[in-house]
Design a protein around this motif. Sequence first.
Motif, PDB file in Angstrom:
ATOM      1  N   ARG A 106       3.222   1.368  12.521  1.00  0.00           N
ATOM      2  CA  ARG A 106       3.952   2.484  13.134  1.00  0.00           C
ATOM      3  C   ARG A 106       4.834   3.183  12.106  1.00  0.00           C
ATOM      4  NH1 ARG A 106       7.010   0.469  18.379  1.00  0.00           N
ATOM      5  NH2 ARG A 106       7.988   2.507  17.994  1.00  0.00           N
ATOM      6  N   ALA A 107       5.512   2.373  11.283  1.00  0.00           N
ATOM      7  CA  ALA A 107       6.390   2.965  10.272  1.00  0.00           C
ATOM      8  C   ALA A 107       5.586   3.721   9.225  1.00  0.00           C
ATOM      9  CB  ALA A 107       7.225   1.865   9.616  1.00  0.00           C
ATOM     10  N   ARG A 108       4.465   3.131   8.805  1.00  0.00           N
ATOM     11  CA  ARG A 108       3.663   3.734   7.745  1.00  0.00           C
ATOM     12  C   ARG A 108       3.007   5.032   8.208  1.00  0.00           C
ATOM     13  NH1 ARG A 108       1.004  -0.899   5.417  1.00  0.00           N
ATOM     14  NH2 ARG A 108       2.893  -1.098   4.223  1.00  0.00           N
ATOM     15  N   LEU A 109       2.598   5.073   9.489  1.00  0.00           N
ATOM     16  CA  LEU A 109       1.911   6.255  10.016  1.00  0.00           C
ATOM     17  C   LEU A 109       2.863   7.229  10.698  1.00  0.00           C
ATOM     18  CD1 LEU A 109      -1.300   4.552  11.486  1.00  0.00           C
ATOM     19  CD2 LEU A 109      -1.053   5.734   9.297  1.00  0.00           C
ATOM     20  N   THR A 123       0.854  -1.199   0.000  1.00  0.00           N
ATOM     21  CA  THR A 123       0.000   0.000   0.000  1.00  0.00           C
ATOM     22  C   THR A 123       0.878   1.234   0.000  1.00  0.00           C
ATOM     23  OG1 THR A 123      -0.054   0.067   2.413  1.00  0.00           O
ATOM     24  CG2 THR A 123      -1.781  -1.181   1.337  1.00  0.00           C
ATOM     25  N   PRO A 124       0.344   2.338  -0.471  1.00  0.00           N
ATOM     26  CA  PRO A 124       1.114   3.588  -0.406  1.00  0.00           C
ATOM     27  C   PRO A 124       1.420   3.970   1.029  1.00  0.00           C
ATOM     28  CG  PRO A 124      -0.802   3.799  -1.845  1.00  0.00           C
ATOM     29  CD  PRO A 124      -0.940   2.508  -1.118  1.00  0.00           C
ATOM     30  N   THR A 125       2.476   4.726   1.225  1.00  0.00           N
ATOM     31  CA  THR A 125       2.838   5.184   2.566  1.00  0.00           C
ATOM     32  C   THR A 125       1.662   5.935   3.187  1.00  0.00           C
ATOM     33  OG1 THR A 125       5.135   5.355   1.896  1.00  0.00           O
ATOM     34  CG2 THR A 125       4.486   6.563   3.879  1.00  0.00           C
ATOM     35  N   GLY A 126       1.383   5.618   4.453  1.00  0.00           N
ATOM     36  CA  GLY A 126       0.296   6.284   5.167  1.00  0.00           C
ATOM     37  C   GLY A 126      -1.028   5.567   5.075  1.00  0.00           C
ATOM     38  N   GLN A 127      -1.117   4.516   4.234  1.00  0.00           N
ATOM     39  CA  GLN A 127      -2.352   3.756   4.132  1.00  0.00           C
ATOM     40  C   GLN A 127      -2.147   2.364   4.712  1.00  0.00           C
ATOM     41  OE1 GLN A 127      -3.873   3.723   0.160  1.00  0.00           O
ATOM     42  NE2 GLN A 127      -3.739   5.947  -0.096  1.00  0.00           N
ATOM     43  N   LEU A 128      -3.215   1.790   5.248  1.00  0.00           N
ATOM     44  CA  LEU A 128      -3.140   0.471   5.868  1.00  0.00           C
ATOM     45  C   LEU A 128      -3.725  -0.568   4.930  1.00  0.00           C
ATOM     46  CD1 LEU A 128      -4.278   1.281   9.524  1.00  0.00           C
ATOM     47  CD2 LEU A 128      -1.971   1.350   8.551  1.00  0.00           C
ATOM     48  N   SER A 129      -3.138  -1.751   4.954  1.00  0.00           N
ATOM     49  CA  SER A 129      -3.700  -2.870   4.201  1.00  0.00           C
ATOM     50  C   SER A 129      -4.976  -3.346   4.886  1.00  0.00           C
ATOM     51  CB  SER A 129      -2.694  -4.016   4.122  1.00  0.00           C
ATOM     52  OG  SER A 129      -2.533  -4.599   5.410  1.00  0.00           O
ATOM     53  N   ALA A 130      -5.715  -4.225   4.200  1.00  0.00           N
ATOM     54  CA  ALA A 130      -6.961  -4.745   4.779  1.00  0.00           C
ATOM     55  C   ALA A 130      -6.674  -5.486   6.079  1.00  0.00           C
ATOM     56  CB  ALA A 130      -7.655  -5.662   3.772  1.00  0.00           C
ATOM     57  N   GLU A 137       1.497   6.851  20.508  1.00  0.00           N
ATOM     58  CA  GLU A 137       1.264   7.715  19.354  1.00  0.00           C
ATOM     59  C   GLU A 137       0.556   6.945  18.242  1.00  0.00           C
ATOM     60  OE1 GLU A 137       1.226  11.195  17.141  1.00  0.00           O
ATOM     61  OE2 GLU A 137       1.673  10.861  19.270  1.00  0.00           O
ATOM     62  N   LEU A 138       0.879   5.664  18.106  1.00  0.00           N
ATOM     63  CA  LEU A 138       0.205   4.838  17.098  1.00  0.00           C
ATOM     64  C   LEU A 138      -1.290   4.760  17.391  1.00  0.00           C
ATOM     65  CD1 LEU A 138       0.111   2.838  14.717  1.00  0.00           C
ATOM     66  CD2 LEU A 138       0.648   1.009  16.368  1.00  0.00           C
ATOM     67  N   LEU A 139      -1.629   4.499  18.645  1.00  0.00           N
ATOM     68  CA  LEU A 139      -3.049   4.403  19.010  1.00  0.00           C
ATOM     69  C   LEU A 139      -3.757   5.730  18.750  1.00  0.00           C
ATOM     70  CD1 LEU A 139      -2.828   2.308  22.308  1.00  0.00           C
ATOM     71  CD2 LEU A 139      -3.593   1.540  20.061  1.00  0.00           C
ATOM     72  N   ALA A 140      -3.074   6.835  19.048  1.00  0.00           N
ATOM     73  CA  ALA A 140      -3.677   8.147  18.816  1.00  0.00           C
ATOM     74  C   ALA A 140      -3.928   8.366  17.329  1.00  0.00           C
ATOM     75  CB  ALA A 140      -2.775   9.246  19.369  1.00  0.00           C
ATOM     76  N   ARG A 141      -2.952   7.978  16.494  1.00  0.00           N
ATOM     77  CA  ARG A 141      -3.114   8.166  15.055  1.00  0.00           C
ATOM     78  C   ARG A 141      -4.195   7.229  14.492  1.00  0.00           C
ATOM     79  NH1 ARG A 141       0.706  11.388  12.766  1.00  0.00           N
ATOM     80  NH2 ARG A 141       2.458  11.948  14.111  1.00  0.00           N
ATOM     81  N   LEU A 142      -4.273   6.030  15.043  1.00  0.00           N
ATOM     82  CA  LEU A 142      -5.319   5.107  14.590  1.00  0.00           C
ATOM     83  C   LEU A 142      -6.697   5.635  14.959  1.00  0.00           C
ATOM     84  CD1 LEU A 142      -3.731   1.624  15.411  1.00  0.00           C
ATOM     85  CD2 LEU A 142      -4.051   2.656  13.160  1.00  0.00           C
ATOM     86  N   ARG A 143      -6.814   6.198  16.156  1.00  0.00           N
ATOM     87  CA  ARG A 143      -8.107   6.780  16.549  1.00  0.00           C
ATOM     88  C   ARG A 143      -8.456   7.961  15.649  1.00  0.00           C
ATOM     89  NH1 ARG A 143      -5.781   6.252  21.809  1.00  0.00           N
ATOM     90  NH2 ARG A 143      -6.590   4.408  22.875  1.00  0.00           N
ATOM     91  N   ALA A 144      -7.462   8.738  15.299  1.00  0.00           N
ATOM     92  CA  ALA A 144      -7.710   9.877  14.411  1.00  0.00           C
ATOM     93  C   ALA A 144      -8.157   9.401  13.043  1.00  0.00           C
ATOM     94  CB  ALA A 144      -6.438  10.724  14.290  1.00  0.00           C
ATOM     95  N   THR A 145      -7.559   8.294  12.581  1.00  0.00           N
ATOM     96  CA  THR A 145      -7.961   7.735  11.292  1.00  0.00           C
ATOM     97  C   THR A 145      -9.405   7.273  11.324  1.00  0.00           C
ATOM     98  OG1 THR A 145      -5.700   7.015  10.862  1.00  0.00           O
ATOM     99  CG2 THR A 145      -7.433   5.951   9.576  1.00  0.00           C
ATOM    100  N   THR A 146      -9.803   6.713  12.481  1.00  0.00           N
ATOM    101  CA  THR A 146     -11.176   6.201  12.625  1.00  0.00           C
ATOM    102  C   THR A 146     -12.189   7.329  12.723  1.00  0.00           C
ATOM    103  OG1 THR A 146     -10.333   4.249  13.762  1.00  0.00           O
ATOM    104  CG2 THR A 146     -12.679   4.765  14.056  1.00  0.00           C
ATOM    105  N   THR A 147     -11.847   8.392  13.499  1.00  0.00           N
ATOM    106  CA  THR A 147     -12.814   9.480  13.739  1.00  0.00           C
ATOM    107  C   THR A 147     -12.696  10.607  12.736  1.00  0.00           C
ATOM    108  OG1 THR A 147     -11.275  10.619  15.220  1.00  0.00           O
ATOM    109  CG2 THR A 147     -12.767   9.001  16.210  1.00  0.00           C
ATOM    110  N   GLY A 148     -11.603  10.626  11.974  1.00  0.00           N
ATOM    111  CA  GLY A 148     -11.403  11.723  11.023  1.00  0.00           C
ATOM    112  C   GLY A 148     -10.856  12.980  11.659  1.00  0.00           C
ATOM    113  N   LYS A 149     -10.392  12.886  12.936  1.00  0.00           N
ATOM    114  CA  LYS A 149      -9.852  14.052  13.632  1.00  0.00           C
ATOM    115  C   LYS A 149      -8.342  13.895  13.800  1.00  0.00           C
ATOM    116  CE  LYS A 149     -14.095  14.728  16.290  1.00  0.00           C
ATOM    117  NZ  LYS A 149     -14.683  14.769  17.638  1.00  0.00           N
ATOM    118  N   ALA A 150      -7.659  15.008  13.806  1.00  0.00           N
ATOM    119  CA  ALA A 150      -6.214  14.972  14.024  1.00  0.00           C
ATOM    120  C   ALA A 150      -5.920  14.617  15.465  1.00  0.00           C
ATOM    121  CB  ALA A 150      -5.611  16.331  13.665  1.00  0.00           C
ATOM    122  N   PRO A 151      -4.854  13.849  15.737  1.00  0.00           N
ATOM    123  CA  PRO A 151      -4.526  13.519  17.112  1.00  0.00           C
ATOM    124  C   PRO A 151      -4.081  14.741  17.883  1.00  0.00           C
ATOM    125  CG  PRO A 151      -2.802  12.788  15.615  1.00  0.00           C
ATOM    126  CD  PRO A 151      -3.902  13.280  14.765  1.00  0.00           C
ATOM    127  N   ALA A 152      -4.409  14.720  19.172  1.00  0.00           N
ATOM    128  CA  ALA A 152      -4.041  15.862  20.008  1.00  0.00           C
ATOM    129  C   ALA A 152      -2.546  15.878  20.237  1.00  0.00           C
ATOM    130  CB  ALA A 152      -4.781  15.772  21.338  1.00  0.00           C
TER     131      ALA A 152
END
Length: 831
Positions: free
Chosen positions: A806-809, A762-769, A816-831
């Motif tokens: 972690r590397a992709r995000l 997948t492109p950088t910043g995107q997750l596989s299925a 920080e990974l959990l924060a970024r994953l939550r942001a991906t889910t909610t559409g909000k930037a991590p605090a």
Amino acid sequence: MTIRTMTPSWLVLDEQVARICDDLAAVPTGPLRLCLQAPGGYGKTALLSYLAGLLREHDVPVLDAWTDPLGDAAGDDGENTVLIVDDAHLLDEGRLAALHPLIGGRRRLVLAYRPWPRPAGLASLTTILRRERPPVLLGPFTPDQTARAVHAWTGDAPAPGLAARVHRLSGGVPGIAHRITAVLAAGPDLTDTSLLQFRADLDHLDPDVRRLLLATAAGGALPIDVLAELLDREPARIDELLEAARATGLLGLDDTLVPAARQAVAALGPVAHRADLWQRLAALQLARGDGTLTVARSLLDAGIGGSGLAPAFQAGAEEALIAAPQVAARLFAAAAASGAPTGARHALATALGGDLDTALRLADRLVGAPGTGPTAETDRAAGAAVAAAVLAHRGQLAHSAERYRWSRTPTSRSFAALAAQVTGVSPDAAAPDAVDGPPTLLTNAAAMMADGIRESIGGTPAAALATLVQAAALLEPAGPAVLLPDSPAALAALVALHDGELDAADAVLDRAVTAGMGSVLMARRHRLLAGWIRMFRGDTAAAHELLAAATTGGAPIQLRDGLFATALQIGLARRTGDLPEMHRGWAAARETVLRHPVDLLTLLPLGELTVAGARLGERAALDVPVRQALDLLDRLGRPPLWHATLHWYLLQAAVVGEDAATAAVHADALAADAGATAHTAVLAAAATSWCRLLAGDIDPDQVVRHARDLARTGLSWDAARLAGQAAARTADRRAMVTLLDTARLLQGRVPGPRAEGASEPTPTGQLSAREQEVAELLLAGLTYKEIGDRLFITPKTVEHHVARMRARLGAPNRAELLARLRATTTGKAPA
């Protein structure tokens, strides 16, 4: 059928009438001699108005037979003039006679009339016109036509279900549908104010027709002789009244009132007149031996009572007992308020309707009531039986058995024996006395239920299952008419679940649901047990649907059903890896299992909650009921059918806690039962694989064989988990792939073509299925091991996925990974 909506008259026309309109629009000066026949409210006037407007648009002269001189139609331009005659049935004979010369030649004519009354002049006219063309009969709307009309009348998309409600209440009568659409668009029911729209229809009726409609509003379609006696008229006169009533459009061809019209007739009739007529109707039907349910409900809904109506209320309640026990309970209460002794039947109906609190109060009052004689003794025995059934549904089987024994009927003694057996009392107390009594379906089925449970303890599961299935078949004709502490179908399903015979469990429950066995009181239990079957098979979606159906709406959930429901909820959450859901349900589940006394029939939920407790770090929370269950099995001689199931669950709890020593204890207990049945042999064999797995000694071939055997007995999820756990613990790469493929296959998944750790690029910043699946479970709070169990991959593979994420995000650490994953889910930037 082609349907068209004509505006601005908002006409919804069937194919025949639409074709007539099209033909007229195409050739407005062509031949036109048309008869329209329909009851009131079927759209004759609206259709004539549309036709008249269509003709005038083409400069065709139109005459109204009610307002224009008929001589104008006979002039030089008479053949081009169209004479429209609405409500021809109301024209006097002189006016009808004046129409005869006009139809003798080629005059153009549209004649509309109701089927009743039929004046001689109108009959003569229609006879002439029929020779050229049969009359067009306007019928009621179909559901589709009602939907189209409602859409046109509301001016926009109607609310969901509005058209269906309009069609049901209007009976498809267009005029009534139009009247009530706006009312139903504003609320779910017709209001008293909206019913006033019908007053004009009723005020202009013949008084005898109004009385006939009022009688029909209370009693439904009534025989001619009943109406004749009730209205004090000759049968021939009743035929005329029925014709007149049907012609109003308020009474259907089946001689029942359109639902909205029924409400209007009942509400708008004079109160004293209505009460007198309905009471006379009830007395007449009772004297004839006819059913009184419909009129009894009408009297009850109208608040009409009195001592003279008690027999009608009682008779109506007996009619309603099978199909509508809640209605029966209301009618028995009305009969009691009118002075009738209905205690035992009232308690029975209330229990069958699911109101167990009220039923227990009524039953307890009966048991403690003073009085002597056969009637009092019979009522006390019936009250005790009702109380016993209620207590069984509340999980109090010991107290249930006590009241059943006190009741001393043949059926009660069998149910007492059944309750005694599953609670582990002495064999003497568990054996029913031989009592003479009528060999009813319930008596025979109750005896077979006790025999089936006895066979499950001291005999073979196959014999127990056969006996209980036969008891269920025997009771199916009785359907919802019997009050049961438990149903033979439910008992058969439990035995089948303990023995790995899930197809048999499914079949017997399906038949019980179809038959309505045990009324609404057993419907919830049957659905919950069907949900357990789906859970065992790994079909969590279907299990969730059955759980929702069993717990949504209806009467309050009793303790026994509540135990099965909460354990099913927790079990599904465990199987889907939904740790937050397990935490949310745990407190209520633990409280429920601690409130419910232990018996053989609740070992499944107890076992399921014990495994969940281990998963949540609450292993000791259920130690007391588990110890009680083991003591119960010891008292009963450790019957393999029940004994093996509990130890299988306790083994699973030990596996979750990585407690090899405790797992070995339960594996030994399962080995002692291995020779009893094929199912216990499968459990014992799988237990050896679990123990070896905990010790790090994994034989892939043995695990695959044992997992497949588990799946064949219906434990598909357990089978997949065994294979998946073995894959996660083996160091042999080839064995790991084999075991993972087995786990996926047992769960109905197709093994992937690539190595199990591979991901789609997948492109950088995107997750596989697969990474998205891991991310969702990671956010749900699952450990790497739990995620691996859920996805049938190894914990090491989960760790690799997390590292790639972690590397992709660009996340430097786990937080920080959990924060970024939550942001991906909610559409909000991590605090």
